[in-house]
Design an enzyme around this catalytic site. Sequence first.
Site, PDB file in Angstrom:
ATOM      1  CE1 TYR A 248     -46.119  78.725 -18.770  1.00 15.77           C
ATOM      2  CE2 TYR A 248     -44.530  77.464 -17.511  1.00 15.77           C
ATOM      3  CZ  TYR A 248     -45.669  78.241 -17.565  1.00 15.77           C
ATOM      4  OH  TYR A 248     -46.348  78.537 -16.402  1.00 15.77           O
TER       5      TYR A 248
ATOM      6  CG  PHE B 220     -46.622  86.234 -11.167  1.00 15.86           C
ATOM      7  CD1 PHE B 220     -45.750  85.753 -12.136  1.00 15.86           C
ATOM      8  CD2 PHE B 220     -47.819  86.791 -11.588  1.00 15.86           C
ATOM      9  CE1 PHE B 220     -46.072  85.807 -13.487  1.00 15.86           C
ATOM     10  CE2 PHE B 220     -48.157  86.850 -12.929  1.00 15.86           C
ATOM     11  CZ  PHE B 220     -47.283  86.361 -13.890  1.00 15.86           C
ATOM     12  N   PRO B 221     -44.205  84.280  -7.228  1.00 13.31           N
ATOM     13  CG  PRO B 221     -42.605  82.634  -6.779  1.00 13.31           C
ATOM     14  CD  PRO B 221     -43.537  83.132  -7.857  1.00 13.31           C
TER      15      PRO B 221
END
Length: 288
Positions: free
Chosen positions: A69, A214-215
Amino acid sequence: MNDRVLLGGDLPVTRIGHGTMRLADGPERPADPATAAIWRPPADRDGAIALLRHAADAGVTLFDTADAYALGGGEELIADALHPYRDEVVIATKVGVLRPSPTEWVPLGHPAYLRQQAELSLRRLRVERIDLLQLHRVDPAYPLADQVGALKQLQDEGKVRHIGLSEVTIEELQEAEKTAPIASVQNVYNLVTRQHEQVVDHAEANGLAFLPYFPIAMGAHNDEIAAVAAEVGATPAQVSLAWLLRRSPAIVPIPGTTSIAHLDQNLAAADVRLTDAQFARLSALEGE
Ligand SMILES: NC(=O)c1ccc[n+]([C@@H]2O[C@H](COP(=O)([O-])OP(=O)(O)OC[C@H]3O[C@@H](n4cnc5c(N)ncnc54)[C@H](OP(=O)(O)O)[C@@H]3O)[C@@H](O)[C@H]2O)c1
């Protein structure tokens, strides 16, 4: 509902963590978050640091990041915001994905590379031991035993507390466990993306934490989720998280946000109660 999950059997985390991937910019910030490049540290660094500190103050204990990231900038941001870390803070990071450009995410599982990246993560996070080091992707070019073996070597050296895997099958989990104890699995999973149902069940049955990424499906929702949200007086994102919490006691969602208001809403999802009928309606939603 249990309000803690024990990572690796001994490291407690509260049920809703924070995914820090969104605290990054691209070359440009796209309207569609699905195309975000996660390439540079955020231009609003002060805002990102304030959000991370707010999360810790609000009781978040698990912060998820990766060496990939913002090319390590995500880990540096966490350290700038949270170091020296509170005792209860658990940092999960990942190694094993190259970022040669803003549009490319390329698995690389060379064992020496994994160890080098973990060393860099230790420096950037300013810790002597990484709480949870996850293999970001299995690289088919190298034996899984060698990739997990690299993480096991780091664990044996005292540089890693627990090992996790990301985006894996049950077979890969079982294969990995021949080399090292696996504490967690981080796969894509939310109300409308359900291909890993059996991995959730496997994690629960075997004492692993399941960290769905991606909850909240990046804020997306459908009519049924919106209807339940209206019934319970919550937002669709909160309903998505409440469903995950109820789906399995092994689940620790790591929603990502750039907004303190959304962060607070996401944490408040722990108090959203779904009836059995609402849970069943949501569970019956078709996957993508
Ligand atoms: N292992 C892997 O391969 C992998 C892959 C992807 C992600 N991850 C991890 O999983 C974490 C979560 O994934 P994610 O951040 O991509 O997806 P997500 O949590 O499902 O969705 C994040 C998106 O939803 C929005 N959002 C957040 N809370 C909201 C709320 N309460 N109401 C409305 N919208 C809301 C955010 O926008 P705002 O900023 O406007 O709130 C952001 O665009 C990442 O941060 C990362 O740590 C891991």
